[in-house]
Design an enzyme around this catalytic site. Structure first.
Site, PDB file in Angstrom:
ATOM      1  CD  GLU A 193      -9.630  -6.821  -2.488  1.00 10.89           C
ATOM      2  OE1 GLU A 193      -9.677  -6.170  -1.497  1.00 10.89           O
ATOM      3  OE2 GLU A 193     -10.228  -6.827  -3.663  1.00 10.89           O
TER       4      GLU A 193
ATOM      5  CB  ILE B 211     -11.515  -7.175   4.284  1.00 11.99           C
ATOM      6  CG1 ILE B 211     -11.470  -7.484   5.574  1.00 11.99           C
ATOM      7  CG2 ILE B 211     -13.142  -6.611   3.957  1.00 11.99           C
ATOM      8  CD1 ILE B 211     -11.515  -6.322   6.530  1.00 11.99           C
TER       9      ILE B 211
ATOM     10  CE  LYS C  78      -3.464  -0.929   6.130  1.00 18.74           C
ATOM     11  NZ  LYS C  78      -3.961  -1.687   7.151  1.00 18.74           N
TER      12      LYS C  78
ATOM     13  CB  VAL D 104      -7.025  -1.719   1.367  1.00 16.60           C
ATOM     14  CG1 VAL D 104      -8.059  -1.027   2.420  1.00 16.60           C
ATOM     15  CG2 VAL D 104      -6.008  -0.586   0.772  1.00 16.60           C
TER      16      VAL D 104
ATOM     17  CE  LYS E 257       0.433  -0.341   4.767  1.00 17.71           C
ATOM     18  NZ  LYS E 257       1.053  -1.755   5.376  1.00 17.71           N
TER      19      LYS E 257
END
Length: 423
Positions: free
Chosen positions: A126, A133, A202, A129, A102
């Site tokens: 993906e 999730i 993020k 962050v 990030k």
């Protein structure tokens, strides 16, 4: 499709574990044999606790970057360099890239995305962050029919663990931090997490996908949690019905984006109030979906590795998919200055218990046109410093800052006042 992994640390070991354990499942779901052909790290001697063929280990990144048989490069070394150079070389050599970095994306987004487009390859991130999730793909795809109105996120497990322990066990900040370090939830130098910088990076990525605008960290207002005391949390909980949470916030109102990172008082009835411990929660509101909540482990070997391998699988399924992260159209006309943002506020200050002090404090608020909702003084020890808790009606951040500066200069006010927005 052959995969090369650069970075055999905690997350990298998780990636190897998934390829070992779920190789057949990955093949069944993608229709392709994703093979981990090469793993590169400066240290290839330390046992990572996973089974790996020593023949695929190397200390030279060129064994991945220059190998024409490797289709996907996973970058998990973190930081800016050499990660940036490795990613750019991989893209230039026609390889797809998967990363959890990030910090790199938040600083070099335009450069990296341009390189991917120019070379006709994909970059997936993906895991950058929220760990495991699936919030970024949801923003980019599942919520694509919406105009995103707001994003509120608890996206740093270290800060959230500390605040949770302060609330549940009545711990002071320093004690909760030491416990987090002992358990491995906080780094030896925790500054990056507790002062909001990890959260800010993020948030930059979330805002890019949600609103299509890049706001560098130096243009964001970023505050951490190190000034929060146990009594702040107790007062918020017992008197105001709120939890204290470090929030990343981005909201769009009539083309103007308000964005930043700071601790908030979150009402107990809000879903984010119940996100505790090392868990993350991201609360997104679309114009058609209304509020949508994503919750889960925001870090850790297995959860983050899951997102990394899922990105590899998506590339295997859709290698020709066009690169278009974000809404594709400019939704933001301007960025609201932090001083112009408005909110109700909680303010805690310490002052000597003597006649006239509250009058002076109230006068400072009045001179800056700030209306006070309530004032509570805990304890009465004449001549001693006691905490005073103030809740304001909605006010501008700039006016609150000016009032606090004036209050800080009052002879009988001790220490630095603390102010938190109320969500």
């Amino acid at each position: 499709m052959n995969v090369g992994l650069i970075g055999f640390g905690t997350i990298g070991a998780g990636v190897v574990e998934i390829f070992n354990t779920n190789h057949d499942l990955i093949r069944e779901k993608t229709g392709k044999d994703l093979k981990l052909k090469r793993v590169v790290d400066l240290d290839i001697e330390t046992d990572r606790g996973v089974e790996i063929d020593p023949e695929i280990l190397s200390t030279d990144a060129d064994d991945i970057l220059n190998d024409p048989e490797i289709d996907i490069v996973i970058e998990l070394i973190g930081g800016y360099e050499p990660a940036r150079s490795f990613i750019l070389r991989a893209l230039e050599n026609g390889k797809h890239v998967v990363t959890a970095n990030k910090a790199l994306l938040a600083r070099y987004w335009d450069e990296i995305m341009a390189a991917a487009r120019e070379n006709g390859v994909r970059i997936a991130f993906e895991a950058s962050v929220g760990g495991g999730i699936p919030v970024l793909r949801a923003l980019n795809e599942s919520l694509a029919a919406n105009r995103i109105k707001s994003i509120y996120g608890i996206i740093n497990g270290t800060a959230n663990y500390i605040l949770t322990r302060m609330a549940s066990e009545g711990m002071e900040f320093d004690d909760a931090l030491r416990e987090a370090q002992r358990l491995g939830y906080a780094e030896r130098d925790p500054t990056f997490d507790i002062e909001g910088h990890d959260t800010a990076q993020k948030l930059i990525i979330l805002a890019l996908l949600g609103f299509g605008v890049y706001v560098p960290e130096e243009d964001l207002h970023v505050e951490g949690i190190s000034k929060i005391r146990r009594d702040d949390i107790e007062y918020a909980n017992n008197e105001l019905g709120c939890s204290v949470k470090l929030l990343a916030t981005a909201s769009l109102d009539d083309g103007e984006l308000e964005m930043g990172v700071m601790p908030f008082l979150v009402p107990h009835e809000h879903l984010l109030s119940s996100v505790n411990g090392v868990f993350n929660g991201i609360y997104i509101t679309g114009d058609f979906t209304g509020p949508v909540m994503f919750y889960g482990k925001g870090a850790g070997r297995r959860a983050t590795a899951s997102a990394v391998v899922a990105d590899c699988m998506d590339i295997a399924l859709n290698p020709e998919s066009p690169l278009q992260p974000g809404p594709g159209v400019r939704m933001v006309e301007s960025i609201r200055e932090f001083r112009e943002t408005r909110s109700r506020y909680y303010i805690r200050l310490d002052a000597v218990d003597r006649p006239g002090v509250l009058h002076e404090i109230a006068g400072a608020f009045s001179r800056h046109e700030i209306s006070i909702e309530s004032v509570t003084q805990k304890g009465a020890l004449e001549g001693k410093s006691v905490p005073i808790y103030i809740v304001t009606h909605e006010a501008a951040e700039g006016d609150i800052q000016s009032a606090i500066r004036e209050i800080s200069e009052i002879q009988w006010v001790t220490g630095e006042p603390v102010r938190l927005k109320i969500l």
